[in-house]
Design an enzyme around this catalytic site. Structure first.
Site, PDB file in Angstrom:
ATOM      1  N   ASP A  29       1.002  15.622 -24.583  1.00 35.96           N
ATOM      2  CA  ASP A  29       1.245  14.185 -24.768  1.00 35.96           C
ATOM      3  C   ASP A  29       2.406  13.913 -25.737  1.00 35.96           C
ATOM      4  O   ASP A  29       3.134  12.942 -25.557  1.00 35.96           O
ATOM      5  CB  ASP A  29      -0.052  13.561 -25.316  1.00 35.96           C
ATOM      6  CG  ASP A  29      -0.043  12.041 -25.274  1.00 35.96           C
ATOM      7  OD1 ASP A  29       0.433  11.483 -24.262  1.00 35.96           O
ATOM      8  OD2 ASP A  29      -0.505  11.410 -26.243  1.00 35.96           O
ATOM      9  N   GLU A  48      -0.185   9.557 -36.076  1.00 35.44           N
ATOM     10  CA  GLU A  48      -0.709   8.245 -35.670  1.00 35.44           C
ATOM     11  C   GLU A  48      -2.024   7.989 -36.381  1.00 35.44           C
ATOM     12  O   GLU A  48      -2.781   8.925 -36.650  1.00 35.44           O
ATOM     13  CB  GLU A  48      -0.963   8.235 -34.166  1.00 35.44           C
ATOM     14  CG  GLU A  48       0.274   8.407 -33.333  1.00 35.44           C
ATOM     15  CD  GLU A  48      -0.043   8.263 -31.847  1.00 35.44           C
ATOM     16  OE1 GLU A  48      -0.015   7.137 -31.362  1.00 35.44           O
ATOM     17  OE2 GLU A  48      -0.337   9.275 -31.201  1.00 35.44           O
ATOM     18  N   LYS A  63      -3.642  12.385 -33.808  1.00 29.80           N
ATOM     19  CA  LYS A  63      -4.234  11.050 -33.825  1.00 29.80           C
ATOM     20  C   LYS A  63      -5.241  10.995 -34.966  1.00 29.80           C
ATOM     21  O   LYS A  63      -5.738  12.010 -35.418  1.00 29.80           O
ATOM     22  CB  LYS A  63      -4.919  10.771 -32.490  1.00 29.80           C
ATOM     23  CG  LYS A  63      -3.917  10.738 -31.323  1.00 29.80           C
ATOM     24  CD  LYS A  63      -4.392   9.894 -30.185  1.00 29.80           C
ATOM     25  CE  LYS A  63      -3.402   9.893 -29.026  1.00 29.80           C
ATOM     26  NZ  LYS A  63      -2.257   9.005 -29.207  1.00 29.80           N
ATOM     27  N   HIS A  89      10.203   7.676 -24.186  1.00 31.01           N
ATOM     28  CA  HIS A  89      10.510   6.399 -24.854  1.00 31.01           C
ATOM     29  C   HIS A  89      11.017   6.605 -26.291  1.00 31.01           C
ATOM     30  O   HIS A  89      11.659   5.732 -26.851  1.00 31.01           O
ATOM     31  CB  HIS A  89       9.335   5.419 -24.788  1.00 31.01           C
ATOM     32  CG  HIS A  89       8.242   5.676 -25.773  1.00 31.01           C
ATOM     33  ND1 HIS A  89       7.268   6.606 -25.584  1.00 31.01           N
ATOM     34  CD2 HIS A  89       7.976   5.121 -26.982  1.00 31.01           C
ATOM     35  CE1 HIS A  89       6.450   6.605 -26.612  1.00 31.01           C
ATOM     36  NE2 HIS A  89       6.845   5.715 -27.489  1.00 31.01           N
ATOM     37  N   ASP A 140       0.890  -1.151   0.000  1.00 33.20           N
ATOM     38  CA  ASP A 140       0.000   0.000   0.000  1.00 33.20           C
ATOM     39  C   ASP A 140       0.938   1.214   0.000  1.00 33.20           C
ATOM     40  O   ASP A 140       1.666   1.421   0.970  1.00 33.20           O
ATOM     41  CB  ASP A 140      -0.877  -0.043   1.251  1.00 33.20           C
ATOM     42  CG  ASP A 140      -1.784   1.168   1.342  1.00 33.20           C
ATOM     43  OD1 ASP A 140      -1.458   2.213   0.712  1.00 33.20           O
ATOM     44  OD2 ASP A 140      -2.805   1.095   2.042  1.00 33.20           O
ATOM     45  N   LEU A 141       0.920   1.973  -1.062  1.00 35.87           N
ATOM     46  CA  LEU A 141       1.942   3.009  -1.245  1.00 35.87           C
ATOM     47  C   LEU A 141       1.813   4.163  -0.257  1.00 35.87           C
ATOM     48  O   LEU A 141       2.665   5.030  -0.195  1.00 35.87           O
ATOM     49  CB  LEU A 141       1.919   3.524  -2.686  1.00 35.87           C
ATOM     50  CG  LEU A 141       2.294   2.460  -3.723  1.00 35.87           C
ATOM     51  CD1 LEU A 141       2.142   3.008  -5.134  1.00 35.87           C
ATOM     52  CD2 LEU A 141       3.719   1.956  -3.510  1.00 35.87           C
ATOM     53  N   LYS A 152      14.242   4.598 -29.156  1.00 39.53           N
ATOM     54  CA  LYS A 152      14.025   4.001 -30.486  1.00 39.53           C
ATOM     55  C   LYS A 152      15.343   4.006 -31.252  1.00 39.53           C
ATOM     56  O   LYS A 152      16.022   5.043 -31.294  1.00 39.53           O
ATOM     57  CB  LYS A 152      12.977   4.803 -31.269  1.00 39.53           C
ATOM     58  CG  LYS A 152      11.565   4.680 -30.715  1.00 39.53           C
ATOM     59  CD  LYS A 152      10.599   5.505 -31.548  1.00 39.53           C
ATOM     60  CE  LYS A 152       9.235   5.605 -30.894  1.00 39.53           C
ATOM     61  NZ  LYS A 152       8.320   4.508 -31.179  1.00 39.53           N
ATOM     62  N   HIS A 190       8.217  14.233 -26.857  1.00 37.95           N
ATOM     63  CA  HIS A 190       8.806  13.522 -28.005  1.00 37.95           C
ATOM     64  C   HIS A 190       9.253  14.477 -29.122  1.00 37.95           C
ATOM     65  O   HIS A 190      10.382  14.412 -29.602  1.00 37.95           O
ATOM     66  CB  HIS A 190       7.815  12.509 -28.594  1.00 37.95           C
ATOM     67  CG  HIS A 190       7.233  11.576 -27.576  1.00 37.95           C
ATOM     68  ND1 HIS A 190       7.967  11.038 -26.555  1.00 37.95           N
ATOM     69  CD2 HIS A 190       5.980  11.062 -27.427  1.00 37.95           C
ATOM     70  CE1 HIS A 190       7.190  10.242 -25.818  1.00 37.95           C
ATOM     71  NE2 HIS A 190       5.980  10.255 -26.334  1.00 37.95           N
TER      72      HIS A 190
HETATM   73  C1  BG6 Z   1       2.969   8.116 -25.916  1.00 38.25           C
HETATM   74  C2  BG6 Z   1       1.670   8.870 -25.936  1.00 38.25           C
HETATM   75  O1  BG6 Z   1       3.942   8.829 -25.184  1.00 38.25           O
HETATM   76  O2  BG6 Z   1       3.429   7.928 -27.246  1.00 38.25           O
HETATM   77  C3  BG6 Z   1       0.637   8.147 -26.774  1.00 38.25           C
HETATM   78  O3  BG6 Z   1       1.188   9.014 -24.607  1.00 38.25           O
HETATM   79  C4  BG6 Z   1       1.175   7.858 -28.140  1.00 38.25           C
HETATM   80  O4  BG6 Z   1      -0.564   8.902 -26.894  1.00 38.25           O
HETATM   81  C5  BG6 Z   1       2.539   7.183 -28.057  1.00 38.25           C
HETATM   82  O5  BG6 Z   1       0.254   7.027 -28.826  1.00 38.25           O
HETATM   83  C6  BG6 Z   1       3.172   7.046 -29.421  1.00 38.25           C
HETATM   84  O6  BG6 Z   1       4.304   6.245 -29.301  1.00 38.25           O
HETATM   85  P1  BG6 Z   1       4.831   5.386 -30.542  1.00 38.25           P
HETATM   86  O7  BG6 Z   1       6.064   4.743 -30.014  1.00 38.25           O
HETATM   87  O8  BG6 Z   1       3.740   4.420 -30.873  1.00 38.25           O
HETATM   88  O9  BG6 Z   1       5.070   6.360 -31.651  1.00 38.25           O
END
Ligand code: BG6
Length: 481
Positions: A229, A210, A334, A172, A86-87, A176, A234
């Site tokens: 987002d 996307e 999107k 993230h 339980d945090l 890549k 990114h």
């Molecule tokens: C995430 C976003 O950081 O990156 C998402 O929160 C998005 O909304 C995603 O879909 C896209 O990542 P990738 O690696 O699929 O281009």
């Protein structure tokens, strides 16, 4: 090197969809250091065995090529443990510390894969029980804050408990392989650098498109929007890698210092320039990927009168000697025509044209996904005789074919880097805060503007105003050329 890797949020989506599959890939490829333990912590009362069974079920939803066989899962599961926590309970942190101390691994990686509003509380409790000693690293998942003040608040707490060298902030995209290759392209080759400046480059376009909609993430997404987002993190990270000066070394801080300078040199937005240089959009129903899809306002858990943007296009400049006056266009959305992440570098036309017909300037396309490659558009003559016009031809490099090896996925790479303690692929707090400082005037201007985002049909390239933004400077987006 022994390590303990702890996932807070051990039953959450991120853990089973991304982190565990990435670790499994590392395990399968023999890249996970020997002597590792993986501990999932979450609220439910359950045994290691029960958690492993649950995880095995979840793995059925992972892409086929990345799914373990029964035998592979059996071996991988041997590394996995589960602990109820339980945090909000201080003694649960002490229990975790005792569990980790009993083994005294060389490295302890604490991955906060929880909702970000828990970050400060978790960090404080970790500090209170001494889980901030030298062997500990803390990994923080995005979104890190909602605006500058909340990001600063998180960073203040993190810094009061951990040293900056212990803090691994995830974006993230930096994991890549195609994004890593940007550094190799620019600083491992002599060819491009002399041209990489305002004298040769007319404009740069960064597109993160996307095809997917918000899916089941409506509740989260509606409080976030495309600017927070995708652009704040990114897209801006990509911009820094494209625009930065050559770092003196490949050390994390040498690179991050140069990236920070770019963020500081970005032209600040004002109320007027947001109206002129930023376009926000929201998708309506349409055809995407050959299927009819609902509009954003019809998505689950999205308020029917939402003003949340699912598309952003903007124009900015990097105000320094190298880039003065060169437009940088950033775009994300999107439910666009295609899944397509790329950076297009449009060069200037030749200074004096000796061939008949219109000259088409050279173009370098850095393809990040779905393909990972480079396209260089040149002009050539077919050889049909005197007076012939030039024809555009493309040099096309596909890295997957060129290397013919399985390339490491983003989360796999980032987890391995965090275990190894290398910070190059993680974002420093000052970079992150500067990025918030830059986007904040856009958020403020939108909050005051009652008009909301412009509608665009799912399956399109976004609102027409995004094309007008680029056309105003006499250019066009790559797909319109
Ligand atoms: C995430 C976003 O950081 O990156 C998402 O929160 C998005 O909304 C995603 O879909 C896209 O990542 P990738 O690696 O699929 O281009």
């Amino acid at each position: 090197m022994s390590f303990d890797l702890v996932f807070f949020g051990g039953t959450g989506d991120l853990t089973w969809r991304k982190l565990m599959p990435a670790l499994f890939q590392a395990f399968r490829h023999g890249k996970l250091p020997e002597g590792g333990r993986i501990l999932a912590v979450a609220r439910d009362e359950q045994s290691d065995e029960r958690y492993r069974e649950w995880l095995k079920e979840r793995f059925r939803e992972v892409d086929e090529g990345k799914r373990p066989s029964d035998e592979e899962f059996q071996r991988f599961a041997g590394l996995i443990h589960y602990r109820r926590m339980d945090l909000s309970q201080p003694d649960h942190y002490q229990g975790l510390k005792d569990w980790l101390d009993a083994r005294n691994a060389d490295t302890v990686v604490l991955y906060l894969a929880t909702s970000p509003h828990l970050f400060t509380g978790i960090c404080q409790q970790l500090g209170a029980v001494g889980l901030n000693h030298d062997k500990v690293r803390v990994v923080l998942e995005k979104p890190l804050g909602h605006d500058l003040a909340s990001a600063q608040e998180i960073n203040r707490t993190v810094r009061s408990v951990f040293h900056e060298r212990q803090a691994f902030r995830i974006d993230h995209y930096l994991g890549k392989p195609s994004v890593q290759n940007l550094m190799a392209l620019r600083f491992g080759n002599a060819l491009f650098e002399p041209l990489w400046r305002r004298e040769s480059i007319a404009n740069i376009q960064i597109t993160l498109a996307e095809q997917l909609g918000v899916g089941t993430r409506g509740a989260f997404y509606d409080g976030t929007g495309a600017l927070r987002d995708m652009i704040q993190n990114h897209a801006l990270q990509l911009l820094t890698m494209i625009a930065m000066e050559p770092p003196a070394s490949n050390d994390a801080d040498a690179i991050r210092d140069e990236k920070l300078k770019v963020l500081r040199a970005l032209k600040p937005f004002t109320r007027e320039s947001v109206g002129r240089d930023v376009v926000r959009g929201q998708y309506r129903a349409g055809m995407c990927g050959g299927h009819p899809v609902p509009g954003y306002l019809e998505e689950v858990k999205v308020p029917p009168d939402s003003h949340c943007e699912t598309f952003v296009a903007l124009r900015t400049e990097v105000e320094n000697w190298r880039w003065a006056g060169v437009p940088f266009y950033l775009r994300t959305g999107k439910r666009l025509t295609a899944r397509d992440a790329q950076i297009v570098v449009n060069f200037r036309p030749v200074p004096h044209q000796i061939f008949p017909g219109a000259s088409v300037p050279n173009r370098l396309v850095i393809k990040l996904q779905p393909e990972d490659g480079l396209e260089l558009q040149l002009l050539a003559q077919k050889g049909s005789g005197h007076g012939e016009q030039l024809t555009p031809v493309t040099l096309d490099l596909d890295f997957d074919k060129a290397f013919a090896t399985q390339r490491v996925g983003a989360y796999e790479r980032l987890l391995l880097e965090a275990i190894a303690g290398r910070l190059n692929l993680f974002v420093r707090s000052d970079e992150q805060e500067q990025a918030w400082r830059w986007v904040e005037p856009i958020l403020d201007a939108w909050a005051e503007d009652g008009n909301g985002p412009r509608p665009y049909a799912a399956g399109s390239w976004g609102p027409a105003a995004a094309s007008a933004l680029v056309a105003r400077d006499g250019f066009s987006w790559a797909e319109e050329q």
